[in-house]
Design an enzyme around this catalytic site. Structure first.
Site, short mmCIF file in Angstrom:
data_model
loop_
_atom_site.label_atom_id
_atom_site.label_comp_id
_atom_site.label_asym_id
_atom_site.label_seq_id
_atom_site.Cartn_x
_atom_site.Cartn_y
_atom_site.Cartn_z
N CYS A 70 6.33 -12.38 -0.87
CA CYS A 70 6.90 -11.26 -1.62
C CYS A 70 7.52 -11.82 -2.89
CB CYS A 70 7.95 -10.53 -0.78
SG CYS A 70 8.77 -9.19 -1.67
N CYS A 229 6.29 -4.66 -7.19
CA CYS A 229 5.67 -5.64 -6.28
C CYS A 229 5.37 -6.88 -7.10
CB CYS A 229 4.39 -5.07 -5.67
SG CYS A 229 3.48 -6.25 -4.63
#
Length: 285
Positions: A70, A229
């Site tokens: 992530c 993201c």
């Protein structure tokens, strides 16, 4: 159990120092991520010990599935660890073990406060079988990659896809319709679970606004639409450069903020963006 809520460009996670405790982390991620009955987040990120890096980041999506990496989360991870004296960055930065490999995070400061970070995100993976994406056999041009603009449609939308892995799988499409008007909430889950993606996929829709400036929205595997993201922005930058939409540096504006991505067409992708602590609390387990 003590926790901290953090966000990077609106991509928010619950952070827990898990070095001395064990829980049913997938179930805890589902419960804590609930925006009505929990803390509210895109997932759960754990601080863990590592034998190969300064620390290990363990990440769970809001649905309890484990993610490999992530980008927004790792910036906040570094801020959490450094500001709590759990680990100190060397001259190269803080090294963090992830399921996608070891990543180096270099904090950026405003005064004495960590305001964000630069992350060496690794080299993109462009071979379809390694993304992974299952494409028809008998087409040699689809074996090695990169695959750009692969014909694909969903719910009447023409969505030519470019496939990139940043340690997790991404499918990027450049569209002329404003991304704000695109029905991502209905199309996104269908793309995520399409049979050509054996491990599901993160899906990005992108507008090319100007040279070096893109606007995007992301449907994240296991979490749904998120405000940003980091790995998705990196995948967008790679696909955009390979498709001739940008050069070595690009600003990608997502609903939660803007991330700057650098990639020279070879080697590692570099991502830079903010990291913010929102609040701390205690969770009854």
């Amino acid at each position: 159990m003590k926790f901290t809520k953090m966000e990077g460009a609106g991509n928010d996670y619950v952070y827990v120092d898990a070095r001395s405790q064990e829980q049913d982390w997938p179930e805890l991620s589902r419960r804590m991520s609930d925006r009505h009955f929990g803390v509210g987040s895109d997932g759960l990120i754990l601080i863990a010990d590592s034998d190969v890096a300064d620390l290990k980041m363990v990440m769970f999506n809001a649905d309890g599935s484990q993610g490999e990496m992530c980008g927004n989360g790792i910036r906040c991870f570094a801020k959490y660890a450094i500001e709590r004296d759990i680990a100190a960055p060397s001259g190269e930065g803080l090294t963090v073990e992830t399921l996608a490999g070891i990543r180096t995070v270099t904090p950026t400061y405003i005064g004495s406060r960590i305001a964000g970070a630069r992350v060496a995100m690794g080299a993109p993976i462009l071979t379809p079988a390694e993304v992974p994406v299952a494409l028809p056999s008998g087409h040699p041009e689809l074996v090695e990659g990169p695959v750009l603009g692969y014909p694909f449609s969903m719910d009447g939308h023409d969505l030519p896809l470019s496939f990139v892995s940043m340690g997790n799988p991404h499918a990027v499409t450049f569209i002329k319709q404003p991304v704000a008007d695109f029905p991502l909430h209905t199309v996104g889950p269908k793309v995520e679970h399409h049979p050509i993606f054996p491990r599901r996929v993160n899906f990005e829709i992108v507008n090319v606004d100007a040279p070096g400036k893109l606007t995007a929205r992301v449907w994240e595997r296991g979490s749904g639409e998120t405000l940003a993201c980091g790995t998705g922005a990196c995948a967008i930058a790679v696909a955009a450069r390979l498709s001739g939409h940008c050069g070595d540096e690009v600003d990608i504006t997502l609903p939660g903020g803007t991330l700057r991505i650098q990639w020279d067409g070879k080697g590692e992708v570099i991502m830079e963006g903010p990291a913010t602590e929102v609040f701390t609390g205690e969770w009854s387990v």
